[in-house]
Design an enzyme around this catalytic site. Structure first.
Site, PDB file in Angstrom:
ATOM      1  CG  HIS A 139      -1.672   1.300   1.384  1.00 12.47           C
ATOM      2  ND1 HIS A 139      -2.669   1.697   0.530  1.00 12.47           N
ATOM      3  CD2 HIS A 139      -1.551   2.299   2.295  1.00 12.47           C
ATOM      4  CE1 HIS A 139      -3.133   2.887   0.901  1.00 12.47           C
ATOM      5  NE2 HIS A 139      -2.470   3.268   1.978  1.00 12.47           N
ATOM      6  NE  ARG A 148       6.662  10.473  -1.381  1.00 16.13           N
ATOM      7  CZ  ARG A 148       6.065   9.560  -0.651  1.00 16.13           C
ATOM      8  NH1 ARG A 148       4.973   9.840   0.005  1.00 16.13           N
ATOM      9  NH2 ARG A 148       6.558   8.335  -0.531  1.00 16.13           N
ATOM     10  CD  GLU A 206      -6.870   4.731   4.371  1.00 18.59           C
ATOM     11  OE1 GLU A 206      -6.801   4.691   5.624  1.00 18.59           O
ATOM     12  OE2 GLU A 206      -6.069   5.378   3.673  1.00 18.59           O
ATOM     13  CD  GLU A 208      -6.583   1.330   8.126  1.00 17.38           C
ATOM     14  OE1 GLU A 208      -6.183   1.185   9.315  1.00 17.38           O
ATOM     15  OE2 GLU A 208      -6.540   2.419   7.528  1.00 17.38           O
ATOM     16  CG  ASP A 240      -8.824   5.114   8.659  1.00 16.03           C
ATOM     17  OD1 ASP A 240      -9.578   5.858   9.298  1.00 16.03           O
ATOM     18  OD2 ASP A 240      -7.616   5.351   8.474  1.00 16.03           O
ATOM     19  CE1 TYR A 251       1.754  13.048   2.110  1.00 20.94           C
ATOM     20  CE2 TYR A 251       0.662  14.456   0.517  1.00 20.94           C
ATOM     21  CZ  TYR A 251       1.648  13.539   0.831  1.00 20.94           C
ATOM     22  OH  TYR A 251       2.533  13.126  -0.121  1.00 20.94           O
ATOM     23  CB  THR A 358      -4.707   0.880   3.277  1.00 29.52           C
ATOM     24  OG1 THR A 358      -5.333   2.097   3.629  1.00 29.52           O
ATOM     25  CG2 THR A 358      -5.450   0.211   2.131  1.00 29.52           C
TER      26      THR A 358
HETATM   27 MN    MN Z   1      -6.015   4.401   7.524  1.00 30.46          MN
END
Ligand code: MN
Length: 430
Positions: A139, A148, A206, A208, A240, A251, A358
């Site tokens: 992930h 990125r 997500e 999880e 999530d 972020y 995740t």
């Molecule tokens: Mn999460």
């Protein structure tokens, strides 16, 4: 690794693939429509066994008092591992086909057993703190590639420590208790312009799991890796919910904020580590070898837990399976996560929720978020009955399931099932 006693069975009728076999016995908090009072129960087949009633009847006596006639499981969990063991063995015996106490007492069964379809499930624990990790290498590599640079997808710290952030416990809710309102926030659709305020257009799930802390530490005293597992009570499934466009803009440099605080959805039943013990498996090879404080003492520090996610669009008859993955792909163990969390002296409390991050596997069919499955909106997913998705639409219901299985024995988590509602149309000037 412990083996499974395949001779153990319950007198309660259930499907052979029920998540809630006598080998599982997960804890939850329920109320039935009669009085609305919350108390603890254990899932067995399609039923809930009322633990508060068992205490009243003198059939479940733990050290230090009564624990189950309460609206959360915190007091029981805080009472310690000896009680966890005693409760599990007592309940398992009461439900077994070889024990006549409950099996042959119709009156008692009528008082103690409820159909899960007839009860309301509540948040099983008071959650003082919620932390989310980022521990799936696949992930993290996918997200790093998308957001990125494919050539430097993993940042240098990723293989040295379990990356995480402190989330919001206040918006963790039990599945079924609320719908998910699409969040609004700052988005930056055009890199050359200022941000706009608008409803999220890239709403994502997500896939999880999360673990529940079962034993606190003291502030200033880290939990050593050799003792970390003593501090973990059990696990839940965890969606999530994430707003990718809000996340992308906000972020840097301190991590997610509004993108992750609007809805964190858990399954109602806490599957204990005792129930998951037979499904232990090896961690992936960790290269480089972690620093000494993070080195697991045993290699079988992961778990073989099948996980899946589906979408059910509004009005559709059938859900479309989007992904199948497994907890065993996680790079960092839960023990390593907890030790790293406390290594600075951070205090954790009973009931704290620690998200795995995740969970993506190595192939596109095993990715744990829409961001990856539809590869940043470049590969739309076809849904049964028509329609495509790159992220989650209003009216969609996202369904996650998970279970461990071995020798024909299943220990499952049930499901999380969350429906997305349109963003609020609120007054900006108010
Ligand atoms: Mn999460």
């Amino acid at each position: 690794m412990s083996t499974i006693d395949t001779n153990l069975s319950s007198f309660i009728d259930m499907a052979s693939d029920s998540d809630f076999s006598i080998h599982n016995l997960p804890y939850g908090i329920f109320s039935d429509t009669a009085d609305g009072k919350r108390r603890a129960g254990v899932a067995i087949g399609e039923h809930v066994l009322d633990l508060a009633l068992l205490e009243t009847e003198g059939l479940l006596t733990l050290k230090g008092g009564r624990y189950f006639d309460q609206p959360t499981l915190n007091a029981f969990i805080d009472s310690g591992r000896d009680n966890w063991t005693l409760a599990r063995s007592t309940i398992q015996t009461l439900l077994s086909a070889d024990s006549d106490t409950l099996r042959d007492d119709q009156h008692l069964q009528k008082k103690a057993l409820f159909k899960q379809a007839d009860v309301t499930m509540h948040l099983p624990v008071h959650i003082p703190g919620y932390t989310d990790f980022y521990s799936s290498k696949e992930h993290a590599t996918n997200v790093g590639t998308i957001f990125r640079d494919p050539n430097n997808a993993l940042l240098p710290n990723w293989t040295e420590l379990p990356v995480g952030y402190n989330g919001r416990a206040s918006t963790v809710f039990v599945t079924g208790s609320t719908d998910i309102i699409r969040p609004s926030g700052q988005l930056k659709p055009n890199p050359d312009d200022r941000p706009i305020f608008a409803p999220c257009k890239r709403l994502d799930f997500e896939l999880e799991t999360a673990f529940i802390v079962g034993k606190p530490n003291k502030i200033g005293e880290p939990i050593p890796i050799g003792k970390a597992w003593d501090h973990i009570f059990g696990m839940v499934l965890f969606n999530d919910w994430s707003a990718r466009d809000i996340q992308k803009w906000e972020y840097v440099p301190l991590g997610p904020f509004n993108a992750k605080t609007f809805a964190s959805e858990i399954s109602p039943w806490i599957v204990t580590m005792d129930a998951l013990e037979p499904f232990k498996t090896e961690l992936p090879t960790q290269d480089p070898e972690p620093l000494p404080y993070l080195r697991e003492k045993k290699t079988d520090s992961s778990f073989d837990i099948y996980l899946s996610v589906s979408i059910l669009p509004e009005g559709a008859d059938t859900a479309t399976l989007l992904s199948e993955t497994n907890f065993k792909y996680m790079y960092w163990s839960m023990g390593q996560q907890l030790t790293h969390h406390t290594i600075s002296g951070c205090e954790v409390e009973v009931g704290d929720l620690m998200g795995s991050g995740t969970i993506s596997g190595p192939t596109p069919g095993s990715y744990g978020s829409m961001l990856e499955i539809a590869w940043n909106a470049t590969k739309p997913v076809e849904l049964k009955g028509g329609g495509t998705r790159t992220f989650i639409d209003d009216g969609d219901t996202v369904i996650m399931k998970g279970y461990s299985e071995k020798d024909g024995i299943r220990v499952g988590f049930g499901e999380v099932r969350g429906k997305v509602l349109p963003a609020l149309d609120f007054d900006f000037d108010a």
